[in-house]
Every structure is written in C-alpha cells, then in structure tokens.
Design a protein around this motif. Structure first.
Motif, short mmCIF file in Angstrom:
data_model
loop_
_atom_site.label_atom_id
_atom_site.label_comp_id
_atom_site.label_asym_id
_atom_site.label_seq_id
_atom_site.Cartn_x
_atom_site.Cartn_y
_atom_site.Cartn_z
N TYR A 108 0.85 -1.19 0.00
CA TYR A 108 0.00 0.00 0.00
C TYR A 108 0.89 1.24 0.00
O TYR A 108 1.87 1.32 0.74
CB TYR A 108 -0.94 0.02 1.20
N VAL A 109 0.52 2.19 -0.84
CA VAL A 109 1.18 3.49 -0.85
C VAL A 109 0.15 4.54 -0.48
O VAL A 109 -0.91 4.65 -1.11
CB VAL A 109 1.80 3.82 -2.23
N TYR A 110 0.46 5.29 0.58
CA TYR A 110 -0.35 6.42 1.02
C TYR A 110 0.29 7.69 0.46
O TYR A 110 1.51 7.85 0.53
CB TYR A 110 -0.40 6.49 2.55
N VAL A 126 -4.90 6.29 -1.51
CA VAL A 126 -4.19 5.02 -1.29
C VAL A 126 -4.11 4.24 -2.60
O VAL A 126 -5.11 4.14 -3.34
CB VAL A 126 -4.90 4.16 -0.23
N LEU A 127 -2.94 3.67 -2.84
CA LEU A 127 -2.74 2.70 -3.93
C LEU A 127 -2.53 1.32 -3.31
O LEU A 127 -1.90 1.20 -2.25
CB LEU A 127 -1.50 3.04 -4.76
N TYR A 166 -3.44 1.51 13.14
CA TYR A 166 -3.88 2.91 13.21
C TYR A 166 -3.45 3.67 11.96
O TYR A 166 -2.51 3.28 11.26
CB TYR A 166 -3.25 3.60 14.42
N LEU A 167 -4.12 4.77 11.73
CA LEU A 167 -3.69 5.75 10.76
C LEU A 167 -3.50 7.07 11.50
O LEU A 167 -4.32 7.45 12.34
CB LEU A 167 -4.75 5.95 9.67
N ASN A 189 -9.80 -1.11 7.27
CA ASN A 189 -8.93 -1.72 6.27
C ASN A 189 -7.92 -0.66 5.87
O ASN A 189 -8.00 0.48 6.34
CB ASN A 189 -9.73 -2.28 5.08
N PRO A 190 -6.94 -0.97 5.03
CA PRO A 190 -5.86 -0.01 4.80
C PRO A 190 -6.29 1.35 4.25
O PRO A 190 -5.49 2.29 4.31
CB PRO A 190 -4.95 -0.75 3.81
N TRP A 191 -7.51 1.47 3.74
CA TRP A 191 -7.93 2.76 3.18
C TRP A 191 -9.20 3.31 3.82
O TRP A 191 -9.74 4.31 3.37
CB TRP A 191 -8.11 2.64 1.67
N THR A 192 -9.65 2.67 4.91
CA THR A 192 -10.90 3.09 5.54
C THR A 192 -10.74 3.26 7.04
O THR A 192 -10.33 2.32 7.74
CB THR A 192 -12.01 2.06 5.27
N ILE A 193 -11.06 4.45 7.52
CA ILE A 193 -11.00 4.75 8.95
C ILE A 193 -12.17 4.10 9.67
O ILE A 193 -13.28 4.01 9.15
CB ILE A 193 -11.00 6.28 9.15
#
Length: 473
Positions: A108-110, A126-127, A166-167, A189-193
């Motif tokens: 994942y790239v933020y 996010v990619l 966490y993000l 998930n990696p793109w959802t808070i």
C-alpha cells in the motif's frame, strides 16, 4: 590506578577487571545525503531483505520507488515510477509525501494530492499493489481516505501497536485558526478509517507557528513499552523542526489525554553542521536490526529565494537514534554531510561515553547534549592509514593530545596538530570486539581514561588495557 568505584561485581572479568558486554546496539555508518532532491522520505524495511524507499519529487507529479539490500545502497539504486498524476481532476496536482507499507500480503502506498481544478484541494489517497516486488507490482487506486471533514489533509502514515492498526495524518480542522493539526484513528482496512478520528496535537507553541501554524508529517516509533509520535512544525524552511508526543503502548491511543507533548523541538536546524529545516521524518532499522534509524529531509543552506515549496533541494538523510536511560529517544542534531558519527562507551564503565566538556575529553554518563559525545571517525589528518576523531557538533575540531592530556581543539593546519590528532585504530586491548586508539607520534601510548579524564598513556596492566578499550555505538 583508574577509578573503578561503583562497578557491579557481576561485571568482573579475569583478574577482577570489570568489563562491559558488547553493546546491544553497535555503531552504524552511513554517508549523507542518501538522496538529493527527495523530500518527505519514507524507508520501509521488508522481510524479503530489501529496503524500499519513496519520497516527494520536486516536480510533484509522480510516485517513485527504489530498493536495495542496504540503506546506503538506496543512494545508487535505480528508481522506478510506479504511478503518475492524473491528467485531469482529483489526484492531478501536488503529489506529496508517499509512504509504502506491506499489509496483509499486499503493498500500500499512502500519498496526498490536489486536483487540476484546485491544486490546494489536498486530500489523502491510497494505492494497492499486488506482487512480491512493489517496483513491478500491479497497482490499483483504492480512492480517498475519508475523514471527519472535506478539508486540507495529507501525510498519512500507518502503524500497528498491540495488534491494532492505526492511521495518523495531518488535517485542517475548520474550527481552528491554523493550517493543520495531527489526528489518529483506527483502520477498518488499509484505506478506511474506523470510528471517529481524534485530534492529538495542534500548533500552539512558538516553534510550531513560525511562518505557518503547522503540525504535520507524523511518524511513530516504539520502545520500552512506550510509543513516540514525532511530527513536523512551522514553515518548510529553516524553521521546520520536529516535535514529539509520548504515550504508553497500553493506553488508548485514540484518547488525546493518553499523550504528552514535548514543549520544545526534539530535532531542529544546526548552523554548526550546516543543516537547516530537518523534518518530515520516518523511522527504519539498521541492516542488523539492532539500531533505530531516523530518516528525514533537510537543506544544506538557510536562505531560500521565493516560496520554499518551489525550492527543489530538500534531500534525504539518515542517522542513528539513541535512547536515554529513561527510555526516551534522543535524536541529537542533524549531523554534518558525509560519514555519520559514532559514540564510544567505556569498556569498563558501560554507561559512560567519551565526550568533550569545556574542550577537555572525558567519559561521562547521561551526556547532554548528545552531540557532545558523538565523533566522526575520518581519514587521519596525518595520513598513512590513520584516523582522526572529529566532533559532531564542532566540525573542524578534533580530539588531540597535548602534554598527554586529550583535548578537543580546532585544527590549526600544522603538522604537529595533525600528528597529535591522528591515531592507529586497533582491536580493543581488553576486548577484540572493542576498539583502541594508538597515538601516531607516541607509539605504544593509547587513548585511555583515568579518573574519568582522557589521556594518552602506555597501558601496562589489565586495568590500563580496559581503560584504553571502547565500544563504538
């Protein structure tokens, strides 16, 4: 007789000479800068034996990746563009601060991006990459990270503490009179808070509000049951610096009350080493996994013409993180370009380090400022395969002996100084895993401590040899 007061009997070696084990975190050596014209650097150490490096490029138009098996190797590693900005619409401008992470078997790239219709409508995206090697992976866009508000937001980073992901990020809170504050939330998930984001820090202190009122670029490091969240503050010129928030690793990290804010910068510009505006950091670990490494950008000059955002010369740099006796990190100062410095702990007083104090060399515990106990091992001023020990915070000053006492003095360019400040680096006289320094112009005499002060003397006893042995950290 050297002072041996207070050493635990458990450390006593053959003949009763106390000694220290090889440090848990031995010295590391890197050469800065690692990458020119690469800002907001992020280095990720993966289980495949590679370091992956991404950063903001001056054109703000693409996301690039490099990989190498060593941190230094990233300097010369080929660079691959894995994604390019959109020709129109969102994700079409100001491609900033990418970070690469490996989560649940995927990459994942933020990153942050503006729009072609409004380049300042910066949002987080996010990619997702599928494939073992992210440089050749197939990348798909997972879209925008949605937060409480549709407002200026950037610098997303992710981490796991006690099994919870966490993000953390920076965002403008519409109810505040500033640019950005630091927020945290759990991830579904990696793109959802998941849940409601919590605001951890807003720019209120004088050093956080120079030029712009900014808290941004969060990065997390864990140590000794605590978590430390660094962030960058003020404008992106020489005033840029790092602050830090601290919490217990077992606390509710989404509760602002769990965090304590440093009232002073923990890392800032150093005129002595010609490093300006250090910030937007990340953390990685050394090749042997035994040292924590601070990754950051800065500039090699103070004065900038025009908007700092249009100055392309922020460059990626690395240096070792040291840990204080109380378990908190000490970043020291941004070290000079070139080889990174080391610290030298006493073989028989493991908590004492070589340092300069009013220009006299001695060994001491709990050294503050840290840089007083950091020295660059450089090519000897006298040549001939020798080394010299240059002060980290007083470049051009070297450890030299004078009447057999060791002082820190500025190189005067004389042959006598060069000889007095040059040493043959030997295996440790009391421990081959350590190091000892033999005087060039007085063969047989070594750097050693006596009553905690440094001299060059001829070691004749086991205690003398212990006093002349150090461990590089």
């Amino acid at each position: 007789m050297a002072v041996l007061i207070g050493l635990a009997a458990a450390l006593a070696g053959p003949g009763g000479t106390a000694h220290a084990a090889v440090p848990d975190s031995p010295a590391v050596t890197y050469t800065n800068p690692v990458a020119e014209q690469r800002a907001d650097p992020h280095i990720f150490k993966h289980t495949d034996g590679y370091y992956y490096f991404t950063a903001t490029v001056p054109e703000y138009d693409r996301i690039v990746l490099r990989r190498a098996t060593t941190i230094q190797g990233l300097s010369t590693a080929p660079e691959t563009t894995i994604w390019t900005k959109h020709a129109a619409g969102v994700m079409g401008a100001h491609i900033w601060a990418p970070e690469i992470h490996f989560i649940d078997g995927k990459w994942y790239v933020y990153f942050a991006a503006g729009s072609t219709s409004d380049v300042w409508a910066i949002r987080m995206y996010v990619l997702e990459g599928t494939g073992a090697n992210p440089l050749t992976a197939t990348w798909t866009e997972k879209g925008q990270i949605r937060t409480t508000w549709e407002s200026f937001s950037l610098d997303a980073t992710t981490f796991v503490v006690n099994g919870v992901r966490y993000l953390a990020w920076a965002q403008r809170n519409p109810s505040e009179d500033n640019n950005t504050s630091v927020f945290i939330a759990k991830l579904a998930n990696p793109w959802t808070i998941s849940g409601t984001p919590a605001e951890l820090s807003r720019p209120t202190l004088s050093w956080e509000t120079v030029g712009y009122k900014v808290n941004e670029g969060p990065a997390l490091i864990q140590h000794g049951g605590k978590v430390f969240l660094t962030y960058s503050a003020s404008a992106t010129d020489a005033n840029y610096c790092l602050g830090m928030l601290t919490a217990s690793a077992t606390a509710d990290l989404t509760n602002p009350a769990s965090w304590t804010k440093s009232q002073s910068p923990v890392f800032r510009s150093s005129a002595a080493t010609s490093q300006y505006g250090p910030g937007h950091n990340s953390f990685t670990t050394s090749e042997d996994g035994r040292s924590d490494i601070l990754v950051y950008h800065d500039r090699g000059y103070k004065d900038i013409t025009g908007d700092p955002l249009n100055d392309p010369n922020r460059r990626t740099r690395v240096q070792k993180v040291y840990w204080k006796a109380d378990g908190t990190p000490d970043f020291g100062i941004p070290v000079a370009d070139g080889v990174t410095p080391k610290r030298f702990s006493s073989y028989n007083f493991a908590d004492r380090f070589v340092r300069h104090w009013e220009y006299r060399a001695r060994i001491e515990a709990n050294v503050s400022p840290l840089a007083d106990s950091q020295f660059r091992v450089v090519t000897g001023l006298a040549g001939g395969g020798t080394v010299s020990l240059e002060s980290a915070n007083l470049p051009g000053y070297y450890l030299r002996h004078k009447n057999f006492e060791v002082w820190l003095e500025k190189n005067d360019g004389t042959t006598a100084f060069a000889s007095d400040a040059s040493f043959h680096q030997r295996a440790g006289l009391a421990d081959a895993a350590g190091v000892s320094y033999e005087s060039v112009n007085y063969p047989g005499r070594y750097l050693r401590h006596y009553d905690y002060l440094l001299y060059v003397q001829t070691p004749g006893t086991a205690t003398d040899r212990a006093d002349a042995t150090f461990h590089a950290q």
